[in-house]
Structure formats: structure tokens, C-alpha cells
Scaffold this active site. Structure first.
Site, PDB file in Angstrom:
ATOM      1  N   GLU A  52      33.849 -16.969   1.696  1.00 44.84           N
ATOM      2  CA  GLU A  52      32.445 -16.537   1.747  1.00 44.84           C
ATOM      3  C   GLU A  52      31.683 -17.057   0.524  1.00 44.84           C
ATOM      4  O   GLU A  52      32.163 -16.964  -0.611  1.00 44.84           O
ATOM      5  CB  GLU A  52      32.393 -15.006   1.757  1.00 44.84           C
ATOM      6  CG  GLU A  52      30.987 -14.421   1.716  1.00 44.84           C
ATOM      7  CD  GLU A  52      30.976 -12.914   1.487  1.00 44.84           C
ATOM      8  OE1 GLU A  52      30.014 -12.268   1.936  1.00 44.84           O
ATOM      9  OE2 GLU A  52      31.940 -12.379   0.871  1.00 44.84           O
ATOM     10  N   LYS A 126      26.297 -12.129   8.834  1.00 45.73           N
ATOM     11  CA  LYS A 126      27.063 -10.960   8.385  1.00 45.73           C
ATOM     12  C   LYS A 126      26.336  -9.663   8.719  1.00 45.73           C
ATOM     13  O   LYS A 126      25.176  -9.468   8.354  1.00 45.73           O
ATOM     14  CB  LYS A 126      27.295 -11.072   6.877  1.00 45.73           C
ATOM     15  CG  LYS A 126      28.207 -10.011   6.281  1.00 45.73           C
ATOM     16  CD  LYS A 126      28.405 -10.297   4.795  1.00 45.73           C
ATOM     17  CE  LYS A 126      29.308  -9.290   4.115  1.00 45.73           C
ATOM     18  NZ  LYS A 126      29.454  -9.568   2.665  1.00 45.73           N
ATOM     19  N   CYS A 165      34.011 -10.662   4.882  1.00 47.60           N
ATOM     20  CA  CYS A 165      34.225  -9.803   3.712  1.00 47.60           C
ATOM     21  C   CYS A 165      34.081  -8.308   4.011  1.00 47.60           C
ATOM     22  O   CYS A 165      34.966  -7.707   4.611  1.00 47.60           O
ATOM     23  CB  CYS A 165      33.291 -10.250   2.587  1.00 47.60           C
ATOM     24  SG  CYS A 165      33.820  -9.696   0.930  1.00 47.60           S
TER      25      CYS A 165
END
Length: 291
Positions: A52, A126, A165
Site C-alpha cells: 500500500e 479503500k 491494510c
């Protein structure tokens, strides 16, 4: 009753996770050149995964706007070429994406997946932004669409869920994507060293509860005052770690066998005992209570 197997996932895929070391003093141009060199050393992989925000720095907030990229930017064109030249699927990690560079347009933390011809196969914004009252929640917009992709090569096919993440802490997202038949979950991250025990356990948990492979690719090095945790890992459907890095820059690889995964799901058919209907009913009831 639905019998869960890994169809249409089948065969085998060789997967490599490239754990990149971040250095705040290094220019973005220097960083991409170094990452290109790291990927050129990967041999016989069907899918390569990057971390990321490796290009920007996950904690280099003050330069996100300056270094934000569009989906047709030069850095993504270079990564497309890597995928094409090496004939490999490339999950290029995530980027601070904008619609117009050097402007006040919205930004997102966006992952990009290239197929082996270098075509942008799909992107994922995300959903869960980390930072509470600073960082992502104040700088980038939240995505609202779970994304799956079919990674297909001559040796295997895998229905793949894309997360990033902090998403790893939200199991309902992975269970939702399981409805699309996911057999593999790819998790690029910039996870701090201080919470590496969580990183390791949560990755194994997502693999076990969904009977799926999980590929976690983390950052290493220092970014301002935060030390990245490394410990990228590839986990099998029983929660066993097939490959794991330490805290330094590294490349790990493992072969994923989706025919074996199908047998795991057939021999221990826990997924068919889900009671999603109960939670749906209770969600509606709780909604009435909250009102």
C-alpha cells in the site's frame, strides 16, 4: 443448500509479494526505479503484489496532494509495462489517486490490478480509512464498492478479493466477497511495526474463516516517525503460513493450489452452515430499535 467449493477457481498460481523498504529521503522517481529492479528479480510468478502507498509513503501526508496520480499517470504506465514485459499479473499496490493532478479534486487510496498483457484489469478504492481524526479520514474519500477479480493464467484461475491494510480488521467485508466465490484475498498494506502481532493473526483469521488463501504484502523501513512492520506473509486456507518475510526489504513466494482448496472446503464444509438470513433479519430489527 449451496455447497461451497472454489469453482471457478482451479489449478495453481505462483504468487510473489514484494516487501518494499521506504526511505523518506528517496525521491518518488528513485523509488519506482528501485521497485522495478526488485520486480525484475522475481522468477516464474503468475501474480506479483506490491504494498500500500509504497510510491507516496503512507505517513507522508504532507506530500500526498503533490504526488497524487491519475490512473493514466506515468508511474502506472511504467508498472503496466512491467506486467506486459514479464507476462505477469501485477497487483501494483495502492496509490493516492486523484482525477486531476495539481488541483483540489477529491483523492482516494486506490489499488490497481494489471493483467499479464499490461491492461488495467480493475481498481479498488479503500473502503475503511485509517487514522481516526487524522491521516486518511481527513485527506482521502472512502470507497464504497467491494471489488473482486478473476486472475487467470495458463496454470490456474482464482477469484480474488481486493482489500487494503485497515480493511483486514473488518471480517464482514471478506465474508461479503465470499458470495462471489473468492478463493484468494490480496492485502497490500503499510502496517506499523507496533501492531505486527495483529497483522499476523488477522491474516490467518481471514484465511481460516473464509477457507481461502491470503496474500499480505507490507512495507518495511521508516516513514517520518513511524516504522513499518514488514512480515509480509502468504497464508493457506487452514491458516498455515506458507512464506513470511522479516522486517527488511524482501521478496517472498509460494504456490497456491486451488484444487486443494476445493478439497478443504468439501472435507470441512463449514461455509455452508452460515446463517446470513438470521443476521439480515436482526439488522432490520436493530434498525427499528435505533430509530
Amino acid at each position: 443448500m449451496k455447497v461451497w467449493d472454489s469453482s471457478p477457481s482451479s489449478g495453481q498460481l505462483e504468487v510473489a509479494a514484494v516487501q518494499v523498504k521506504f526511505d523518506s529521503a528517496e525521491s518518488p522517481e528513485g523509488r519506482i526505479s528501485r521497485v522495478e529492479d526488485l520486480m525484475s528479480d522475481v522468477v516464474d510468478a503468475d501474480l506479483i503484489v506490491l504494498p500500500e502507498l509504497w510510491f507516496h509513503g503512507a505517513f507522508s501526508f504532507d506530500s500526498w496532494r503533490q504526488n497524487a496520480v491519475t490512473l493514466d499517470s506515468s508511474v502506472l504506465s511504467r508498472l503496466s509495462k512491467v506486467a506486459r514485459d514479464q507476462e505477469v499479473w501485477l497487483h501494483a499496490g495502492s496509490f493516492v489517486q486523484t482525477v486531476h493532478t495539481n488541483s483540489d479534486s477529491d483523492m482516494w487510496n486506490t489499488s490497481v490490478l494489471f493483467d499479464a498483457s499490461g491492461t488495467q484489469h480493475t481498481t479498488y478504492k479503500k473502503i475503511h480509512r485509517f487514522g481516526f481524526t487524522e491521516g486518511e479520514p481527513t485527506l482521502v474519500e472512502a470507497g464504497d464498492e467491494p471489488v473482486t477479480a478473476v486472475v487467470q493464467t495458463d496454470t490456474g484461475t482464482a477469484v480474488t478479493g481486493l482489500t487494503t491494510c485497515y480493511d483486514l480488521r473488518f471480517p464482514e467485508l471478506y465474508r461479503y466477497m465470499l458470495k462471489a466465490g473468492t478463493a484468494l484475498h490480496v492485502v497490500p498494506a503499510a502496517w506499523p511495526l507496533s501492531r505486527v502481532p495483529h497483522w499476523e493473526v488477522l491474516g490467518r483469521a481471514r484465511a481460516i474463516e473464509n477457507q481461502a488463501y491470503v496474500v499480505q504484502c507490507n512495507m518495511a523501513g521508516m516513514d517520518h516517525q513511524t516504522e513499518y512492520g514488514g512480515h509480509s506473509q502468504i497464508v493457506d486456507p487452514n491458516g498455515e503460513i506458507l512464506a513470511q518475510a522479516g522486517v527488511e526489504e524482501a521478496v517472498i513466494q509460494a504456490r497456491l493450489d486451488f484444487d486443494r482448496l476445493a478439497e478443504v472446503r468439501r472435507s470441512f464444509p463449514v461455509l455452508q452452515d452460515q446463517r446470513a438470513d438470521i443476521w439480515s433479519i436482526r439488522d432490520q430489527s436493530m434498525g427499528n430499535v435505533i430509530k
